[in-house]
Write a protein that holds these residues in place. Sequence first.
Motif, PDB file in Angstrom:
ATOM      1  N   GLN A  57       0.968  -1.347  -0.067  1.00 49.62           N
ATOM      2  CA  GLN A  57       0.021  -0.144   0.292  1.00 49.62           C
ATOM      3  C   GLN A  57       0.815   1.248   0.417  1.00 49.62           C
ATOM      4  N   LEU A  58       2.191   0.886   0.679  1.00 50.87           N
ATOM      5  CA  LEU A  58       3.064   2.343   0.497  1.00 50.87           C
ATOM      6  C   LEU A  58       3.862   2.639  -0.427  1.00 50.87           C
ATOM      7  N   GLY A  59       3.447   1.233  -1.197  1.00 54.06           N
ATOM      8  CA  GLY A  59       3.749   1.121  -2.547  1.00 54.06           C
ATOM      9  C   GLY A  59       3.464   2.023  -3.684  1.00 54.06           C
ATOM     10  N   PHE A  60       1.894   1.600  -3.754  1.00 58.67           N
ATOM     11  CA  PHE A  60       0.961   2.122  -4.254  1.00 58.67           C
ATOM     12  C   PHE A  60       1.309   3.105  -3.661  1.00 58.67           C
ATOM     13  N   ALA A  61       1.164   3.988  -2.892  1.00 61.13           N
ATOM     14  CA  ALA A  61       0.554   5.594  -2.673  1.00 61.13           C
ATOM     15  C   ALA A  61       1.593   6.450  -3.479  1.00 61.13           C
ATOM     16  N   MET A  62       2.988   5.917  -2.758  1.00 61.29           N
ATOM     17  CA  MET A  62       4.136   6.528  -3.941  1.00 61.29           C
ATOM     18  C   MET A  62       4.012   6.251  -5.099  1.00 61.29           C
ATOM     19  N   LEU A  63       4.331   5.368  -5.560  1.00 67.47           N
ATOM     20  CA  LEU A  63       3.506   5.441  -7.122  1.00 67.47           C
ATOM     21  C   LEU A  63       2.642   6.670  -7.569  1.00 67.47           C
ATOM     22  N   CYS A  64       1.025   6.328  -6.649  1.00 66.92           N
ATOM     23  CA  CYS A  64       0.317   7.590  -7.469  1.00 66.92           C
ATOM     24  C   CYS A  64       0.564   8.936  -6.943  1.00 66.92           C
ATOM     25  N   ALA A  65       1.486   8.657  -6.114  1.00 61.83           N
ATOM     26  CA  ALA A  65       1.947  10.167  -6.108  1.00 61.83           C
ATOM     27  C   ALA A  65       2.441  10.750  -7.256  1.00 61.83           C
ATOM     28  N   GLY A  66       3.455   9.635  -7.510  1.00 62.90           N
ATOM     29  CA  GLY A  66       4.517  10.319  -8.576  1.00 62.90           C
ATOM     30  C   GLY A  66       4.524  10.470  -9.881  1.00 62.90           C
TER      31      GLY A  66
END
Length: 504
Positions: A57-66
């Motif tokens: 979920q942290l990976g999804f969050a960083m990917l989405c934010a970028g």
Amino acid sequence: MASLSCSSDLATLINHTAAANYLCNQFDSISRKLNDATYAVDNTYLLFSAYLVFAMQLGFAMLCAGSVRAKNTMNIMLTNVLDAAAGGLSYYLFGFAFAFGAPSNGFIGRHFFGLRDYPTRSTDYSFFLYQWAFAIAAAGITSGSIAERTQFVAYLIYSSFLTGFVYPIVSHWFWSGDGWASATRSDGNVLFGSGVIDFAGSGVVHMVGGIAGLWGALIEGPRIGRFDRTGRSVALRGHSASLVVLGSFLLWFGWYGFNPGSFFTIAKGYGGLGYYGQWSAIGRTAVTTTLAGSTAALTTLFSKRLLVGHWNVIDVCNGLLGGFAAITSGCAVVEPWAAIVCGFVAAWVLIGLNKLAAKVEYDDPLEAAQLHGGCGAWGVLFTGLFAKREYVEEIYGIGRPCGALMGGGGKLLAAQLIQIVVVCGWVTVTMGPLFYGLHKLNLLRISRDDETAGMDLTRHGGFAYAYDDDEDGSSRGVGLMMRKIEPASTSPSPPVPPLSISSL
């Protein structure tokens, strides 16, 4: 141990009843402790895998934010938090029961609502936590497709509905012991004598999330400025390649819980060989996962270089994730060399679908529908072609059909094709009307003015980034200000006016 539990047999052997009773009690005690240790090891392994999947979920969050523009960073980060929080409650109340509430029928589970009468003799709380982490991953996929233009209330509604009903039904069909297409069906009456092999969820997780996102993005329409008046594609680039790379590496790390963790247990031997058991299959699964993702990343790198003339790290990261999404179905039942084939084809599937999306003016900021839906569908087909008989029988039982290209005929491939059709149909008839209803109620897309200004400012009280080097705060205003930093110099220089980046 079982043969020594009867003290009369041992008494006959050593001609002393009291000694026999004592020895048998000791053997029974040791047996129980070994049994408890096995349960502890298996549950610890599953819990650790659940933690890895949740870290995605942290990976999804960083990917989405970028991948979005800076003016929508807070919005997309909040939706990722929401997926986990709202998904936790909905999966606890309804989702887990619909998915794994046994005994049940082939369509839907009927027990364990709110974890009532849980745990059981066969499953513990670690299993619930692991399955919840999978459910919120599906919701996270969908949020990427409809980013930068969706009302917050729509996120609340769709996320709860997807994790509480749509996804659990699919996981019941293909993963539950009662599911009509499950390869682990408890009564042995499996589809085509094979059942669907979707080991870690190319279809159950990735296709569900991707197709749900497809319908959301289609009904909403593209972002403002994504296509010009002639229909030509205009790139709306994300604001941080660094966050995209960070998110991709976090997802890569989490995939080692996603795929190998789907064995659920680790302390299990195969064929009486002490050096070979489920721990070996888990290691092989991690290897196939790595090779598929790596191959897809490199294929994308060189393919995009030939197609567009430059090396693009964003495309490489998406290709990497496409390879992971594809191998997820057959990761445990294919050879490492086959995983390379899987990753190579997955990269071209993603490139082709992105070309098609631009041609039909479909806008998906994270390429989620193409990546998870398209590459996930390829992964399901890939398993039907390349599953190895030895590995299939180790996991699912003797006599199960293997892949069509591995001498297994067409039964497994037919079951895999049915999964693709059924998942597409189910998600379409559930999520399509939901997004359309939200659209008709004006609850789906934000206003044109809000979209132009950015949702961080209009919906979330301010921007995610504060660029301001004024100590007295005199430059703070409604907009987001940034000053250029000049090197120290003894000669006077004219003041540098503030740059407003509120238009980002």
